[in-house]
Design an enzyme around this catalytic site. Structure first.
Site: not given
Length: 415
Positions: A149, A179, A256
């Site tokens: 993402h 992901d 992230s």
């Protein structure tokens, strides 16, 4: 005026110059002694070690205080060592993408045009979305592991390493199901991380996160492993196929793709998710899962996940009662536990193998399954075209069926 406690007589001190000089000298000697003992205390020595057996205490106190005494330094802790070892291999990833907004067809109606006039746009609207994430270098030739993402749909990807150098990154592949993504930069002899084994993790172990949360580069936070095996539905991302690591190390937007490390500085997970409104809850993809996906992305640019084509739910006595009392359910359940198949997708591997809605699964390849996540993991760990032996219950009798998983269609959310 001094008072003698024995006879309570008052005396006036002599005012001779000699007595005054002796009094001043005593004050000087006491001051020197205080300075001397204080400096030795700070330098970690006992006061007695500064005295010689052959000297009188008055002579020792009269010596000048040392001037080169330094304060003791604090030893570096294990977190500092981990950060110094791993920090150079953690990168910042800045991505941007152009998003085009199409005009709804209703806005082309002449009535809307006449009413709004020039206020209605005539062309599709474009805007640029920018985001920042983290990543870590797994190969010295510039291969970087991060979240899908972080770079999904990106037109440009810029990678900045800790020494300040910046590179244009190329997305080698992304896997939205887990992901995970791989970004490549043109560089050599880069610092790299050491990967650990996430299968050996236990709650309570140290956890250290490094990343770029909220635009604050090279931020370090620490905590513990709070839990392992958190399901995607528990984390709030039911479309993912990951058994997440939970940690209380602070994770924020921008973390992230950054590494989660153990006390030895090995990467045990990739930070990926936070639950909105929660405090002290962060989640990471186990590094064993991320590495397995990364190897396929590097080799093929994509990942093929095994797929059955069923929708399923874990049975409980309450769920059984609700299904049996619902005339619209179209199912009748005669047991209290197992994994109920609620729907079988047309032309799926499950349909071709003969699985039906209403079947209750109890074992796969001889191993008991307690919930839907156990089946998901068993399928994910299998190979395309391999045989999975299902032991199930149908219409009050036991059955055994062999299913060969097919390739997971990315656009679908079924397991």
């Amino acid at each position: 005026m001094l008072v003698d406690n024995q006879n309570s007589k008052a005396y006036k001190p002599a005012s001779s110059p000699f007595r005054k000089a002796l009094s001043y000298l005593s004050l000087v000697l006491l001051g020197a002694g205080a300075t001397f003992s204080g400096n030795y205390f700070l330098s970690g020595h006992l006061f007695s070690q500064g005295l010689s057996n052959s000297r009188s205490s008055t002579q020792a106190l009269a010596e000048p205080a040392p001037t080169n005494v330094s304060l003791p330094t604090q030893n570096t802790n294990f977190i500092t060592n981990v950060v110094e070892k791993v920090g150079p291999a953690v990168v910042r990833i800045d991505s941007s993408r152009t998003v085009t907004t199409q005009m709804p067809d209703m806005f082309n109606n002449p009535l809307f045009r006449d009413f709004f006039g020039a206020d209605l746009p005539t062309e599709p609207q474009k805007r640029v979305e920018r985001g920042t994430g983290s990543g870590f270098i797994i190969n010295s030739n510039g291969e970087i592991l991060t979240n899908a993402h972080v770079v999904e749909g990106a037109d440009t990807v810029n990678v900045t390493i800790k020494d300040g150098r910046s590179f244009v990154g190329k997305v080698m592949g992304t896997d939205p199901v887990t992901d995970v993504a791989i970004v490549k930069i043109q560089a050599s002899n880069l610092p790299t991380v050491m990967l650990g084994n996430s299968e050996e993790l236990k709650p309570g172990e140290w956890a250290i996160a490094i990343g770029n949360p909220l635009g604050l580069d090279n931020t370090v936070t620490k905590g513990i492993i709070s839990a392992t095996g958190r399901t995607s539905s528990q984390v709030g991302v039911p479309d993912k196929r990951v058994q997440f690591i939970q940690t209380d190390a602070a994770i924020n937007p921008g973390n992230s793709g950054g590494p989660l490390l153990n006390a030895s500085g090995q990467v045990i997970g990739m930070n990926t998710a936070i639950i909105q409104g929660a405090q002290g809850l962060g989640f990471a993809i186990p590094i064993n899962t991320a590495k397995r996906i990364a190897d396929q992305l590097i080799a093929h640019g994509k990942v093929q996940h095994p797929y059955l084509g069923i929708q399923m739910v874990t049975l409980t006595p309450d769920l059984k009662q609700n299904i049996n009392n619902n005339p619209n359910a179209g199912l009748t359940v005669d047991e209290d536990n197992g994994i109920l198949i609620a729907k079988v997708m047309q032309n799926s591997p499950a349909a071709k193998a003969g699985l039906r809605a209403g079947d209750v699964i109890h074992k796969i390849n001889g191993q008991p399954v307690k919930n839907a996540e156990d089946i998901q993991k068993a399928v994910e760990d299998s190979q395309l075209g391999s045989n999975l032996q299902f032991e199930l219950h149908r219409n009050q009798r036991d059955m055994s069926l062999t299913v060969q998983p097919g390739a997971f269609p990315i656009e679908q959310a079924q397991k």
